[in-house]
Write an enzyme that holds these catalytic residues in place. Structure first.
Site, PDB file in Angstrom:
ATOM      1  N   GLY A  91       0.762  -1.178   0.140  1.00  0.00           N
ATOM      2  CA  GLY A  91      -0.116   0.029  -0.038  1.00  0.00           C
ATOM      3  C   GLY A  91       0.771   1.225   0.096  1.00  0.00           C
ATOM      4  O   GLY A  91       0.498   2.371  -0.688  1.00  0.00           O
ATOM      5  N   ASP A 319       0.263  -0.672  13.220  1.00  0.00           N
ATOM      6  CA  ASP A 319       0.758  -1.880  12.773  1.00  0.00           C
ATOM      7  C   ASP A 319       1.077  -2.730  13.872  1.00  0.00           C
ATOM      8  O   ASP A 319       1.282  -4.071  13.720  1.00  0.00           O
ATOM      9  CB  ASP A 319       1.987  -1.393  12.100  1.00  0.00           C
TER      10      ASP A 319
END
Length: 431
Positions: A91, A319
């Site tokens: 991404g 994350d």
């Protein structure tokens, strides 16, 4: 991949170079005027996708071990690729490269694997279109067809969601705009792009006014320079949590990037009573680094409510949430995560992936639209799915070290996307 219960992890595992910083170093180096040498560049599949896309755009790149040399072609020196640019699973690659390509005078197509093509792209097509580029998505997803424009229009853009990738795409496009481009963020996001632009000689202005306003003026020269990438704190988080949950553990992580917009994992663990030492703090290539030592043990304060992670804290450790979910199973009062809808738009729907795997291991989990709550649980080994998501694979490898019996993770090789050699390195510190 199969794992069994461990008593501790001890040692000094070698972590890869920071993935987020590596992407940005290569991208900005590609539009610099001359050669940049980057040490400790991430060997992840994601960062390899960035290098391959830049090669397809006419940038000469040499890779010698963990050192990458990028021969920059200047802001206007990229050339049209002969075919679609394959961003793989990344991404960061597709969104940041879109910002650079928006300011070129040719057409490009950006695509990727099935997972990447399912992720939302309207959030970058909107501001880049406002700047004068033509960005055509496929029902809001990749492939993206970008017809660049030179120069772009400068804009003032308020982020619709807290996203460093959207912010970075707009700032990188702003380098080729005719005037000053400003991004306004309501919640702090990773500032690696701003730091990287400054390292390459580009002035970035920042002020607090109705949120944080980050501005860059177009037309500035991009100067090459050598740099060293810090060790990746997101990669380190798996060892931090494993050490925290296994009482006899003692792990040292050297040259770890502790950028304040990335280091909330350290604060969260400290607040839970984990013994963490921060040593040898220094600034290298405009990023804060340190040696971080973690000793085993969780000492949660009294009360009945689960530990809560929410609000502005979420972008700082988005994350790390999969591995923090595993940590939650070891906390006396459990863990609740809210305001994390963005997790549903990662390599997998991480809220769903976390919940399904934890339930298979015997944990009690409640799923919300924007997060989950997990209670103290005795984990049991079982067969789990990585869902093709590198952070799910690595988080549940740590869960396997805490569980009774054997844990098998199907599709665990997807860890290579961000951390090549993760399982070998983990085996090297398990006791």
């Amino acid at each position: 991949m199969k794992l069994k219960r461990a008593s501790a992890i001890c040692g000094t595992p070698t972590l890869p170079g920071d993935k987020s910083i590596s992407h940005r170093a290569a991208l900005v180096a590609a539009i610099a005027e001359g050669e940049t040498r980057i040490q400790n560049f991430s060997a992840s599949a994601d960062c390899t996708s960035t290098l391959n896309c830049l090669r397809d755009l006419g940038v000469q790149i040499r890779v010698e071990g963990s050192e990458v040399a990028v021969m920059g072609v200047g802001r206007s020196g990229l050339r049209c690729s002969t075919g679609p640019l394959d961003c793989g699973n990344s991404g960061t690659t597709i969104r940041l490269l879109a910002g650079i390509l928006a300011g070129q005078d040719f057409e490009s197509t950006l695509t990727g694997d099935d997972s990447l093509r399912s992720r939302p792209m309207e959030r970058i097509s909107m501001p880049l279109t406002q700047m004068g580029a033509s960005v055509i998505s496929t029902d809001g997803h990749a492939p993206l067809k970008i017809q660049g424009r030179k120069p772009l229009n400068p804009i003032e853009f308020r982020l619709p969601v807290a996203s460093a990738q959207i912010k970075s795409a707009v700032l990188l496009a702003g380098i080729n705009a005719d005037g000053e481009t400003t991004v306004i963020e309501s919640a702090p996001t990773r500032d690696h792009t701003e730091r990287m632009l400054e390292l390459f000689g580009i002035e970035v202005r920042s002020e607090e006014r109705e949120g944080k306003r980050i501005s860059v003026s177009g037309g500035q020269p991009v100067s090459p320079g050598d740099m060293k990438i810090p060790a990746d704190i997101s990669a380190g988080s798996f060892f931090m949590v494993a050490a925290a949950c296994l009482p006899e553990s003692d792990i040292t992580l050297r040259n770890l990037g502790i950028n304040p917009t990335r280091s909330a994992i350290i604060d969260v663990l400290k607040n839970l009573g984990v013994v963490i030492e921060i040593l040898n703090t220094a600034t290298e290539c405009n990023e804060l680094i340190a040696t971080v030592r973690i000793c085993g043990g969780l000492q949660v304060a009294g009360g009945n409510a689960p530990a809560l992670i929410s609000g502005d804290l979420i972008p700082n450790l988005i994350d790390e949430i999969p591995i923090l979910a595993v940590l939650g199973t070891q906390l006396a009062n459990g863990l609740e995560v809210r305001d994390a809808t963005e997790l549903r738009h990662k390599e997998s729907d991480r809220i769903s992936s976390i919940g399904k795997n934890l339930e298979l291991m015997g944990a009690e989990v409640t799923e919300f639209s924007d997060g989950f709550c997990v209670k103290l649980s005795r984990l049991r080994g079982t067969r789990l799915d990585s869902y093709g998501d590198h952070r799910i694979a690595m988080a549940f490898a740590v869960a396997g070290l805490l569980a009774e019996g054997e844990t098998e993770i199907v599709g665990a090789d997807c860890a290579e996307v961000s951390f090549p050699g993760f399982f070998e390195i983990l085996r090297g510190v398990v006791r």
